[in-house]
Design an enzyme around this catalytic site. Structure first.
Site, mmCIF file in Angstrom:
data_model
loop_
_atom_site.group_PDB
_atom_site.id
_atom_site.type_symbol
_atom_site.label_atom_id
_atom_site.label_comp_id
_atom_site.label_asym_id
_atom_site.label_seq_id
_atom_site.Cartn_x
_atom_site.Cartn_y
_atom_site.Cartn_z
ATOM 1 C CG ASN A 169 9.632 -7.439 41.474
ATOM 2 O OD1 ASN A 169 8.645 -6.911 40.981
ATOM 3 N ND2 ASN A 169 9.912 -7.332 42.760
ATOM 4 C CG ASP A 180 3.578 -5.152 47.443
ATOM 5 O OD1 ASP A 180 4.011 -6.247 47.033
ATOM 6 O OD2 ASP A 180 4.076 -4.544 48.418
#
Ligand code: IPE
Ligand code: IPE
Ligand code: MG
Length: 283
Positions: free
Chosen positions: A86, A38
């Site tokens: 996502n 991330d």
């Protein structure tokens, strides 16, 4: 891989990595490390760059970490590269950039994967990815299928809840087929065990992760391997993924080796003065 080969690969670590590796107990290395990669967007934002450039730098980190993992002979490395969420919630321009980046990454790195004896595999709803992406993915898997070192599993279009729902459906339909017509619904449901579900997950062939690393500081799991991480150690670093290197990977393993894994048991609790449970409960 033989011990001799494994030792010779350790000599390929950088000087800093080697110094960190020497602080590790080679007998207690994790078998499976999973990483939530991330912070690409924040890395770019800090530099007033577009998010795309963060993703591009993130792909560089992937290769560094894969190679360090292969040099220490880690059997399983799983990287969370792209979640179902996502795919659903990010702008089309970002999603299509990530798909192109994935293809470029695979095409550019298959040779290095082979040099490092790394096998590439995938988990996730792969069938829902664009056809040309699936083709490149399959090509990369085939090109590296004979490698016997680290298995690099990329989690793509991956969501753990969907994985569990699919696994339960799959496990129940297998049980129903096996006992067809012989058992009531209640009896069939009673046959469903943890093992049935574990065997129906994408990860059926792997051990559960010993260690989960998350970069960029968020203290959350974001729908990653929910079933498999029941007893994994979790390591969160503030470092953004594009700044993460093999040295930081080894640092995470050093921290992992300081943890006491208990699996619900007692571990090494210090000796205490003897007292009978009755004496305590009497008060
Ligand atoms: C991780 O970086 C990569 C993907 C999720 C594809 P992010 O894109 O989530 O970066 P941040 O969290 O916005 O910094
Ligand atoms: C997790 O990161 C997914 C990947 C690293 C692929 P996100 O950036 O999607 O997670 P959230 O939205 O901050 O929870
Ligand atoms: Mg993020």
């Amino acid at each position: 891989m033989s011990t001799v080969t494994a030792l010779s690969r350790i000599n390929e670590l950088s000087k800093d990595e080697l110094a960190m590796y020497r602080q590790l107990d080679p007998e207690q290395l994790p078998k499976h490390v999973a990483i939530i990669m991330d912070g690409n967007g924040r890395w770019a934002g800090q530099r007033r760059l577009q998010r795309f450039l963060g993703h591009q730098q993130g792909a560089e980190s992937v290769q560094y970490v894969v190679e360090t993992a292969s040099r220490i002979d880690l059997p399983w490395l799983t990287l969370y590269a792209f979640s179902l969420e996502n795919n659903l919630r990010r702008p089309e321009t970002e999603v299509s950039f990530l798909m192109r980046l994935l293809r470029t990454y695979l095409v550019n790195n298959v040779k290095r994967m082979n040099e490092n004896n790394v096998r590439i595999a995938y988990i996730g709803r792969i069938k829902d990815l664009p056809q040309e992406v699936q083709e490149t993915m399959q090509w990369a898997a085939e090109q590296t299928a004979r490698n016997t070192g680290t298995t690099l599993t990329l989690a793509l279009n991956y969501g753990a809840r969907v994985e569990i729902v699919d696994a339960v459906r799959d496990a129940l339909s297998k049980i129903a087929a096996e006992w067809s017509g012989q058992l009531s619904l209640e009896e069939l449901l009673g046959k469903l065990s943890e093992q049935h579900i574990s065997k129906a997950l994408y990860t059926a062939h792997m051990p559960d992760p010993d260690l989960v690393i998350r970069t960029s500081g968020e203290m959350r799991i974001s729908n990653f391997l929910l079933w498999q991480i029941a007893y994994s150690e979790i390591y969160v670093t503030e470092r953004f993924w594009p700044d993460f290197r093999g040295l930081h990977f080894l640092e995470a393993i050093r921290e992992y080796q300081c943890r006491e894994r208990r699996f619900g048991g007692l571990g090494n609790t210090p000796k205490a003065k003897a007292v009978e449970p009755e004496q305590i409960l009497a008060h």
